[in-house]
Design an enzyme around this catalytic site. Structure first.
Site, PDB file in Angstrom:
ATOM      1  N   GLY A  48       0.840  -1.201   0.000  1.00  0.00           N
ATOM      2  CA  GLY A  48       0.000   0.000   0.000  1.00  0.00           C
ATOM      3  C   GLY A  48       0.873   1.249   0.000  1.00  0.00           C
ATOM      4  O   GLY A  48       1.717   1.410   0.876  1.00  0.00           O
ATOM      5  N   ALA A  72      -2.603  -4.586  11.919  1.00  0.00           N
ATOM      6  CA  ALA A  72      -2.894  -3.155  11.950  1.00  0.00           C
ATOM      7  C   ALA A  72      -1.604  -2.435  11.595  1.00  0.00           C
ATOM      8  O   ALA A  72      -1.140  -1.564  12.320  1.00  0.00           O
ATOM      9  CB  ALA A  72      -3.385  -2.756  13.329  1.00  0.00           C
ATOM     10  N   LEU A  75      -0.352   0.917   6.876  1.00  0.00           N
ATOM     11  CA  LEU A  75       0.200   1.480   5.634  1.00  0.00           C
ATOM     12  C   LEU A  75       1.594   2.062   5.774  1.00  0.00           C
ATOM     13  O   LEU A  75       1.895   3.113   5.218  1.00  0.00           O
ATOM     14  CB  LEU A  75      -0.757   2.542   5.067  1.00  0.00           C
ATOM     15  CG  LEU A  75      -2.130   2.052   4.667  1.00  0.00           C
ATOM     16  CD1 LEU A  75      -3.019   3.222   4.287  1.00  0.00           C
ATOM     17  CD2 LEU A  75      -2.042   1.057   3.515  1.00  0.00           C
ATOM     18  N   ASN A 113      -0.644  -0.589  -5.248  1.00  0.00           N
ATOM     19  CA  ASN A 113      -1.817  -0.409  -4.388  1.00  0.00           C
ATOM     20  C   ASN A 113      -1.751   1.011  -3.835  1.00  0.00           C
ATOM     21  O   ASN A 113      -0.843   1.356  -3.085  1.00  0.00           O
ATOM     22  CB  ASN A 113      -1.770  -1.459  -3.271  1.00  0.00           C
ATOM     23  CG  ASN A 113      -2.935  -1.363  -2.307  1.00  0.00           C
ATOM     24  OD1 ASN A 113      -2.904  -0.589  -1.355  1.00  0.00           O
ATOM     25  ND2 ASN A 113      -3.965  -2.136  -2.542  1.00  0.00           N
ATOM     26  N   CYS A 144      -9.249   2.988   3.408  1.00  0.00           N
ATOM     27  CA  CYS A 144      -8.491   3.897   4.272  1.00  0.00           C
ATOM     28  C   CYS A 144      -9.419   4.938   4.881  1.00  0.00           C
ATOM     29  O   CYS A 144     -10.366   5.394   4.235  1.00  0.00           O
ATOM     30  CB  CYS A 144      -7.446   4.648   3.454  1.00  0.00           C
ATOM     31  SG  CYS A 144      -6.522   3.614   2.346  1.00  0.00           S
ATOM     32  N   ILE A 205     -11.516  -9.616  -1.371  1.00  0.00           N
ATOM     33  CA  ILE A 205     -11.845  -8.663  -0.330  1.00  0.00           C
ATOM     34  C   ILE A 205     -10.572  -8.140   0.352  1.00  0.00           C
ATOM     35  O   ILE A 205      -9.552  -8.833   0.377  1.00  0.00           O
ATOM     36  CB  ILE A 205     -12.760  -9.301   0.767  1.00  0.00           C
ATOM     37  CG1 ILE A 205     -12.078 -10.493   1.433  1.00  0.00           C
ATOM     38  CG2 ILE A 205     -14.082  -9.651   0.224  1.00  0.00           C
ATOM     39  CD1 ILE A 205     -12.824 -11.043   2.670  1.00  0.00           C
ATOM     40  N   GLY A 231      -6.581 -14.485   5.929  1.00  0.00           N
ATOM     41  CA  GLY A 231      -6.176 -15.890   5.999  1.00  0.00           C
ATOM     42  C   GLY A 231      -7.366 -16.817   5.785  1.00  0.00           C
ATOM     43  O   GLY A 231      -8.489 -16.362   5.531  1.00  0.00           O
ATOM     44  N   GLY A 279      -2.474 -13.611  -0.425  1.00  0.00           N
ATOM     45  CA  GLY A 279      -1.987 -12.692   0.603  1.00  0.00           C
ATOM     46  C   GLY A 279      -1.291 -13.384   1.759  1.00  0.00           C
ATOM     47  O   GLY A 279      -0.112 -13.748   1.682  1.00  0.00           O
TER      48      GLY A 279
HETATM   49  C1  LIG Z   1       0.070  -7.635   6.853  1.00  0.00           C
HETATM   50  C2  LIG Z   1      -0.948  -7.222   5.832  1.00  0.00           C
HETATM   51  C3  LIG Z   1      -0.833  -5.988   5.208  1.00  0.00           C
HETATM   52  C4  LIG Z   1      -1.786  -5.585   4.248  1.00  0.00           C
HETATM   53  N1  LIG Z   1      -1.644  -4.369   3.629  1.00  0.00           N
HETATM   54  C5  LIG Z   1      -2.537  -4.008   2.672  1.00  0.00           C
HETATM   55  C6  LIG Z   1      -2.386  -2.767   1.973  1.00  0.00           C
HETATM   56  O1  LIG Z   1      -1.423  -2.022   2.176  1.00  0.00           O
HETATM   57  N2  LIG Z   1      -3.333  -2.427   1.060  1.00  0.00           N
HETATM   58  C7  LIG Z   1      -4.407  -3.246   0.780  1.00  0.00           C
HETATM   59  O2  LIG Z   1      -5.241  -2.899  -0.056  1.00  0.00           O
HETATM   60  N3  LIG Z   1      -4.551  -4.425   1.412  1.00  0.00           N
HETATM   61  C8  LIG Z   1      -3.652  -4.820   2.344  1.00  0.00           C
HETATM   62  N4  LIG Z   1      -3.798  -6.035   2.980  1.00  0.00           N
HETATM   63  C9  LIG Z   1      -4.945  -6.902   2.617  1.00  0.00           C
HETATM   64  C10 LIG Z   1      -4.529  -8.014   1.641  1.00  0.00           C
HETATM   65  O3  LIG Z   1      -3.991  -7.484   0.457  1.00  0.00           O
HETATM   66  C11 LIG Z   1      -5.741  -8.934   1.319  1.00  0.00           C
HETATM   67  O4  LIG Z   1      -6.754  -8.150   0.739  1.00  0.00           O
HETATM   68  C12 LIG Z   1      -6.312  -9.604   2.543  1.00  0.00           C
HETATM   69  O5  LIG Z   1      -5.294  -9.959   3.465  1.00  0.00           O
HETATM   70  C13 LIG Z   1      -7.141 -10.854   2.213  1.00  0.00           C
HETATM   71  O6  LIG Z   1      -6.374 -11.823   1.536  1.00  0.00           O
HETATM   72  P1  LIG Z   1      -5.587 -13.029   2.288  1.00  0.00           P
HETATM   73  O7  LIG Z   1      -6.563 -13.675   3.220  1.00  0.00           O
HETATM   74  O8  LIG Z   1      -5.095 -13.919   1.188  1.00  0.00           O
HETATM   75  O9  LIG Z   1      -4.456 -12.393   3.044  1.00  0.00           O
HETATM   76  C14 LIG Z   1      -2.868  -6.455   3.930  1.00  0.00           C
HETATM   77  C15 LIG Z   1      -2.972  -7.694   4.570  1.00  0.00           C
HETATM   78  C16 LIG Z   1      -2.032  -8.101   5.489  1.00  0.00           C
HETATM   79  C17 LIG Z   1      -2.178  -9.454   6.136  1.00  0.00           C
END
Ligand SMILES: Cc1cc2nc3c(=O)[nH]c(=O)nc-3n(C[C@H](O)[C@H](O)[C@H](O)COP(=O)(O)O)c2cc1C
Length: 315
Positions: A48, A72, A75, A113, A144, A205, A231, A279
């Site tokens: 991001g 948390a 960004l 992103n 955001c 999502i 996850g 992710g």
């Molecule tokens: C540590 C972490 C940081 C993330 N940072 C961003 C981000 O900067 N921008 C964003 O749109 N989504 C961010 N996400 C969300 C992921 O891109 C993804 O949408 C979400 O984790 C669901 O997919 P997953 O279950 O495969 O992780 C972040 C997720 C995690 C776990």
């Protein structure tokens, strides 16, 4: 069997295969080059990125949960100017070199992103990305907080989501994906709002709002109290939302949420996603996305499916 066709289109953006890495879970890409063959990915959505660099939230900002994680991070990033000047050139050089050796016929796409706190910040950063040749597309993170509207996330109301999307649409001419927040009552309504505002595609999502408590300290685990859940635990919710959104809009959908293997990825394609993002699985195995792309090919081979696009939306 004839050669498998793994190419997929997200509107104007063609990917060599439908698997990308999700934002915030794969850094700026190059950090993973020793663990994952980056050229085997359809695309990478980078961390991001905001107009100005950010430190992120205070620690602790990560917590494990029974089937996923709570984060948390807030960004933390180096800002769009450093991204364009210092981080994209070596990544692009690495991908071109790998492509010259592999000859897959198409480079791995780099998507940024884009996040922000005000519409103006989003637009200024989008203008800079518009001029960055290495960037194949922007994924707009609308989860955001909008500092001018009491910190309510842009992506929780159709009007504020549409406002930021149409402003960025004017500033960025390339493929624009809008990443939807699942923390809404009607995800289809949000998807239609951003489609109407000029998005080329939707990605979903983002994380689900969650919380964890340390009962010994009688305190929340995260410094920010609440955080984003991701996850395998979120996968059924994500799959349901992708299915609903794919029926509600005409633009392509990119699905994610809890994908850990090829089986999960294929399920997202079947409910209507044209591509997927991986992710949290990257924290367990940094080569997950590469293995998932290979697993999709193996499934197609086994089932006698020549073109991955024939899987999209069969349910
Ligand atoms: C540590 C972490 C940081 C993330 N940072 C961003 C981000 O900067 N921008 C964003 O749109 N989504 C961010 N996400 C969300 C992921 O891109 C993804 O949408 C979400 O984790 C669901 O997919 P997953 O279950 O495969 O992780 C972040 C997720 C995690 C776990």
């Amino acid at each position: 069997m004839t050669t498998l066709k793994l190419q997929t289109d997200i509107g104007r953006l063609t990917l060599k295969n439908p698997v990308m890495t999700a934002s915030g879970t794969f850094g700026y890409g190059l950090e993973y080059a020793d663990f994952c063959h980056l050229n085997a990915l359809g695309g990478m959505v980078l961390k991001g990125t905001t107009l100005h660099p950010r430190e992120g939230n205070p620690y602790p900002r990560m917590a494990e949960t029974p089937a996923g994680m709570l984060n948390a991070v807030g960004l933390q990033n180096k800002g769009v100017k450093t991204l364009i000047k210092d981080l994209l050139p070596p990544l692009q050089a690495h991908l071109s070199e790998a492509e010259a050796a592999d000859k897959t016929g198409m480079p791995t796409r780099i998507l940024v992103n884009l996040s922000g706190s005000t519409v103006e910040d989003y637009v200024e950063a989008a203008e800079l990305l518009d001029a960055a040749e290495a960037v194949s597309g922007v994924e707009l993170n609308i989860s955001c907080p909008n500092v001018k509207q009491g910190g309510m996330a842009f992506g929780t109301r159709p009007d504020t989501a549409a406002e930021v999307v149409s402003a960025v649409r004017k500033a960025y001419r390339g493929p624009l994906l809008v990443k939807l927040s699942p923390n809404v009552t009607d995800i289809a309504e949000m998807a239609r709002a951003v489609e109407g505002a000029g998005a080329d595609g939707v990605a979903l999502i983002n994380t689900l709002l969650g919380m964890e408590v340390d009962i010994e300290k009688a305190k929340p685990v995260l410094s920010t109290v609440t955080g984003g859940l991701s996850g395998p635990c979120v996968r059924p919710v994500a799959l349901r939302m992708v299915w609903q959104v794919a029926k509600a809009v005409k633009i392509p959908v990119v699905g994610m949420g809890g994908i850990v293997d090829a089986r999960d990825a294929i399920a997202f394609l079947m409910v209507g996603a044209s591509a997927v993002e991986v992710g949290t699985a990257n924290f367990e195995d940094p080569a997950s996305a590469e293995k998932i792309a290979a697993g999709i090919a193996a499934y197609m081979e086994r089932k006698g499916i020549a073109d991955v696009r024939s899987l999209i939306g069969v349910i």
